[in-house]
Enzyme design. Sequence first.
Site, PDB file in Angstrom:
ATOM      1  N   HIS A 166      41.111 -19.957   9.351  1.00  0.00           N
ATOM      2  CA  HIS A 166      40.124 -20.151   8.284  1.00  0.00           C
ATOM      3  C   HIS A 166      39.910 -21.631   8.033  1.00  0.00           C
ATOM      4  O   HIS A 166      40.717 -22.464   8.474  1.00  0.00           O
ATOM      5  CB  HIS A 166      40.623 -19.485   6.994  1.00  0.00           C
ATOM      6  CG  HIS A 166      41.908 -20.106   6.533  1.00  0.00           C
ATOM      7  ND1 HIS A 166      43.139 -19.615   6.887  1.00  0.00           N
ATOM      8  CD2 HIS A 166      42.156 -21.214   5.788  1.00  0.00           C
ATOM      9  CE1 HIS A 166      44.072 -20.387   6.389  1.00  0.00           C
ATOM     10  NE2 HIS A 166      43.510 -21.371   5.717  1.00  0.00           N
ATOM     11  N   HIS A 200      38.826 -28.659   8.693  1.00  0.00           N
ATOM     12  CA  HIS A 200      39.633 -28.344   9.874  1.00  0.00           C
ATOM     13  C   HIS A 200      40.151 -26.916   9.802  1.00  0.00           C
ATOM     14  O   HIS A 200      40.258 -26.333   8.719  1.00  0.00           O
ATOM     15  CB  HIS A 200      40.823 -29.306   9.973  1.00  0.00           C
ATOM     16  CG  HIS A 200      41.869 -29.083   8.917  1.00  0.00           C
ATOM     17  ND1 HIS A 200      41.752 -29.581   7.629  1.00  0.00           N
ATOM     18  CD2 HIS A 200      43.036 -28.387   8.937  1.00  0.00           C
ATOM     19  CE1 HIS A 200      42.805 -29.218   6.924  1.00  0.00           C
ATOM     20  NE2 HIS A 200      43.600 -28.484   7.688  1.00  0.00           N
TER      21      HIS A 200
HETATM   22  P1  2AM Z   1      46.513 -26.469   6.383  1.00  0.00           P
HETATM   23  O1  2AM Z   1      46.059 -25.369   7.255  1.00  0.00           O
HETATM   24  O2  2AM Z   1      46.006 -27.817   6.785  1.00  0.00           O
HETATM   25  O3  2AM Z   1      47.992 -26.454   6.120  1.00  0.00           O
HETATM   26  C1  2AM Z   1      46.724 -22.048   2.848  1.00  0.00           C
HETATM   27  O4  2AM Z   1      47.953 -22.685   2.721  1.00  0.00           O
HETATM   28  C2  2AM Z   1      45.642 -23.028   3.233  1.00  0.00           C
HETATM   29  O5  2AM Z   1      45.492 -24.034   2.209  1.00  0.00           O
HETATM   30  C3  2AM Z   1      45.891 -23.757   4.530  1.00  0.00           C
HETATM   31  O6  2AM Z   1      44.678 -23.776   5.250  1.00  0.00           O
HETATM   32  C4  2AM Z   1      46.284 -25.154   4.114  1.00  0.00           C
HETATM   33  O7  2AM Z   1      45.833 -26.174   4.944  1.00  0.00           O
HETATM   34  C5  2AM Z   1      45.522 -25.311   2.814  1.00  0.00           C
HETATM   35  N1  2AM Z   1      46.123 -26.315   1.937  1.00  0.00           N
HETATM   36  C6  2AM Z   1      45.496 -27.404   1.424  1.00  0.00           C
HETATM   37  N2  2AM Z   1      46.304 -28.086   0.616  1.00  0.00           N
HETATM   38  C7  2AM Z   1      47.502 -27.453   0.616  1.00  0.00           C
HETATM   39  C8  2AM Z   1      48.758 -27.681  -0.021  1.00  0.00           C
HETATM   40  N3  2AM Z   1      48.949 -28.719  -0.855  1.00  0.00           N
HETATM   41  N4  2AM Z   1      49.752 -26.825   0.240  1.00  0.00           N
HETATM   42  C9  2AM Z   1      49.576 -25.768   1.078  1.00  0.00           C
HETATM   43  N5  2AM Z   1      48.410 -25.478   1.698  1.00  0.00           N
HETATM   44  C10 2AM Z   1      47.383 -26.313   1.472  1.00  0.00           C
END
Ligand code: 2AM
Length: 176
Positions: free
Chosen positions: A39, A124
């Site tokens: 996602h 991303h």
């Molecule tokens: P990531 O894929 O770059 O880890 C669920 O955790 C989603 O929220 C993931 O896509 C994650 O990004 C995003 N996300 C953004 N900020 C976050 C945070 N502080 N902690 C965990 N997940 C985060």
Amino acid sequence: MRLFVAAELPEAVLDALVETQAALRDAVRGRYVAPDSLHLTLAFLGEVPAARVDEVASALELVCAGQAPFEVHLGTLGSFGRRRSAVLWQSVEGGSALSSLAASVRRELENATFSFDEKPFLAHVTLMRAADLTHGELPMPQMARGVLDTVTLFKSDLTGPRPIYEPLHTVTLGER
Ligand code: 2AM
């Protein structure tokens, strides 16, 4: 409950992301994100009381009514964190429509007095976690394009062996 708002990706884009993961399998060791969990996060809320889920859903309804569906395409591979244990992702390009969707979601959440992770939006899709990037070359990622037309509020459950993302409320972008 732990919540985040994400755009669900068009079928052709998802297929290409899975193909990129397959190409990476020969080159990089790490934990692959399951295909049904890929996602594009727009805002990460973290812990929110269950009683406030409807308020988040209303904020998303408001934002999405005001923005038409738009085209996105996949871009380059990138990483966060340490080279021995990195988050490996593929970028999503959606021009000003994508940045304005993320900005509107965040603004509306703020108006509704929710707080969220305030790191600047970097579009991303995470493909791997704990990726060891110290050996070998990364393959060329697959490219694809498609129309982004839905935004979903997800609940993230981290209690099991892998994260489970449960869709709680999906909103279709409106025609202006
Ligand atoms: P990531 O894929 O770059 O880890 C669920 O955790 C989603 O929220 C993931 O896509 C994650 O990004 C995003 N996300 C953004 N900020 C976050 C945070 N502080 N902690 C965990 N997940 C985060």
